[in-house]
Write an enzyme that holds these catalytic residues in place. Structure first.
Site, PDB file in Angstrom:
ATOM      1  N   LYS A  60      48.567 -83.868  32.473  1.00  0.00           N
ATOM      2  CA  LYS A  60      49.919 -83.744  32.571  1.00  0.00           C
ATOM      3  C   LYS A  60      51.141 -84.589  32.669  1.00  0.00           C
ATOM      4  O   LYS A  60      52.072 -84.858  32.017  1.00  0.00           O
ATOM      5  CB  LYS A  60      50.360 -82.309  33.214  1.00  0.00           C
ATOM      6  N   ARG A  78      53.151 -71.586  36.670  1.00  0.00           N
ATOM      7  CA  ARG A  78      51.543 -71.565  37.046  1.00  0.00           C
ATOM      8  C   ARG A  78      51.087 -70.114  37.317  1.00  0.00           C
ATOM      9  O   ARG A  78      49.964 -70.069  37.612  1.00  0.00           O
ATOM     10  CB  ARG A  78      51.385 -72.491  38.378  1.00  0.00           C
ATOM     11  N   ARG A 128      41.692 -91.083  42.127  1.00  0.00           N
ATOM     12  CA  ARG A 128      42.998 -91.215  41.823  1.00  0.00           C
ATOM     13  C   ARG A 128      43.798 -91.959  42.937  1.00  0.00           C
ATOM     14  O   ARG A 128      43.808 -91.573  43.911  1.00  0.00           O
ATOM     15  CB  ARG A 128      43.500 -89.756  41.202  1.00  0.00           C
ATOM     16  N   ARG A 156      46.785 -88.853  46.724  1.00  0.00           N
ATOM     17  CA  ARG A 156      47.314 -87.861  47.058  1.00  0.00           C
ATOM     18  C   ARG A 156      46.211 -87.136  48.026  1.00  0.00           C
ATOM     19  O   ARG A 156      45.197 -87.007  48.057  1.00  0.00           O
ATOM     20  CB  ARG A 156      47.452 -86.977  46.033  1.00  0.00           C
ATOM     21  N   ARG A 207      41.380 -76.236  43.967  1.00  0.00           N
ATOM     22  CA  ARG A 207      42.508 -76.374  43.164  1.00  0.00           C
ATOM     23  C   ARG A 207      42.227 -75.966  41.645  1.00  0.00           C
ATOM     24  O   ARG A 207      43.036 -75.005  40.966  1.00  0.00           O
ATOM     25  CB  ARG A 207      43.314 -77.677  43.081  1.00  0.00           C
TER      26      ARG A 207
HETATM   27  P1  AMP Z   1      50.701 -80.909  41.074  1.00  0.00           P
HETATM   28  O1  AMP Z   1      51.567 -82.024  41.390  1.00  0.00           O
HETATM   29  O2  AMP Z   1      51.429 -80.169  39.762  1.00  0.00           O
HETATM   30  O3  AMP Z   1      49.214 -80.928  40.889  1.00  0.00           O
HETATM   31  O4  AMP Z   1      51.243 -79.826  42.219  1.00  0.00           O
HETATM   32  C1  AMP Z   1      50.634 -80.009  43.380  1.00  0.00           C
HETATM   33  C2  AMP Z   1      50.691 -78.761  44.407  1.00  0.00           C
HETATM   34  O5  AMP Z   1      52.346 -78.419  44.660  1.00  0.00           O
HETATM   35  C3  AMP Z   1      50.136 -77.744  43.920  1.00  0.00           C
HETATM   36  O6  AMP Z   1      48.601 -77.433  44.267  1.00  0.00           O
HETATM   37  C4  AMP Z   1      50.652 -76.601  44.446  1.00  0.00           C
HETATM   38  O7  AMP Z   1      50.305 -76.461  46.057  1.00  0.00           O
HETATM   39  C5  AMP Z   1      52.310 -76.924  44.450  1.00  0.00           C
HETATM   40  N1  AMP Z   1      52.936 -76.501  43.307  1.00  0.00           N
HETATM   41  C6  AMP Z   1      53.240 -77.357  42.303  1.00  0.00           C
HETATM   42  N2  AMP Z   1      53.768 -76.617  41.424  1.00  0.00           N
HETATM   43  C7  AMP Z   1      53.543 -75.324  41.756  1.00  0.00           C
HETATM   44  C8  AMP Z   1      54.129 -74.110  41.074  1.00  0.00           C
HETATM   45  N3  AMP Z   1      54.711 -74.098  39.680  1.00  0.00           N
HETATM   46  N4  AMP Z   1      53.586 -72.805  41.744  1.00  0.00           N
HETATM   47  C9  AMP Z   1      53.114 -72.915  42.951  1.00  0.00           C
HETATM   48  N5  AMP Z   1      52.974 -74.163  43.529  1.00  0.00           N
HETATM   49  C10 AMP Z   1      53.151 -75.061  42.911  1.00  0.00           C
END
Ligand code: AMP
Length: 219
Positions: free
Chosen positions: A17, A92, A131, A165, A176
């Site tokens: 994404k 999400r 990554r 990360r 996750r």
């Molecule tokens: P991402 O970079 O999108 O994989 O997000 C990393 C982490 O940020 C996730 O595992 C959540 O802990 C938090 N996070 C990001 N976007 C959301 C969302 N829309 N709702 C809840 N937690 C989020």
């Protein structure tokens, strides 16, 4: 009238994404809205918000809906979203999806297309464990699958510092993925039933996926 270039990229962690959103941002000159990036910036800045979410993010769980919805509502109050946007990592949960409909209504924007990036689980795990990104310009690499051309040197800016990360360890990656299946996957049916979903095979070369996404947005 030109078609609004807007979409939600829906997919598991590691489905590409973020990478695809950056490409769309450049190509169409539209904002890339990543709730994960916004939260990581808050953590880096050491803000109160950052402190609140740090542990939750490191554990692979989701941050509370109210907080995330507030962040996105603020972001959509900016004028630049009127020319289009790419949402990456939001919504999400079903609650977030309902809230997004309200936010878009307030901004007088239609519901965008939802592009589902479909990738088998084992490929996701392989992609996420390994990554890394350039600490200076953010270009994303992979130790085994997509290393820099010259070992240890960023292709784009020449920096020699890379970061990983915290939530890309194998244990957290599995968590996750479970969270994705339980909380986020129901959005596939949610958007399909509203006639907004396009499912794309995202287990392909990056440029092929970009072309497929662009094709959907230009339809
Ligand atoms: P991402 O970079 O999108 O994989 O997000 C990393 C982490 O940020 C996730 O595992 C959540 O802990 C938090 N996070 C990001 N976007 C959301 C969302 N829309 N709702 C809840 N937690 C989020």
């Amino acid at each position: 009238m030109a078609v609004l270039k807007a979409c939600i990229l829906l997919g598991a962690p590691g489905s590409g994404k973020g990478t695809q959103a950056k490409k769309l941002q450049e190509r169409f000159n539209i904002p890339h809205i990543s709730t994960g990036d916004i939260l990581r910036k808050e953590i880096e800045a050491g803000s109160e918000l950052g402190k609140r979410v740090q542990q939750i993010m490191a554990s692979g769980k989701l941050v509370g809906d109210d907080l995330i919805v507030e962040i996105v509502r603020n972001r959509f109050s900016k004028q630049d979203v009127q020319s289009g946007f790419v949402l990456d990592g939001f919504p999400r949960t079903i609650h977030q999806a309902d809230s997004l409909s309200d936010i878009l209504k307030e901004a007088k924007l239609p519901l965008p297309k939802v592009l589902q990036l479909d990738v088998p689980d084992q490929v996701l795990i392989d992609r996420l464990t390994g990554r890394m990104s350039c600490a200076q310009c953010g270009t994303v690499y992979h130790r085994r699958l997509n290393p820099p051309r010259k070992a240890g040197i960023c292709n784009e800016c020449g920096s020699t510092k890379f970061v990983e990360r915290k939530d890309d360890s194998e244990e957290t990656v599995r968590k996750r993925l479970n969270v994705y299946k339980a909380e986020t996957e129901p959005l596939v049916d949610y958007y399909r039933s509203r006639g907004l979903l396009e499912a794309l095979d995202a287990n392909l070369e990056m440029d092929l996926i970009t072309n497929a996404i662009v094709g959907c947005l230009e339809k």
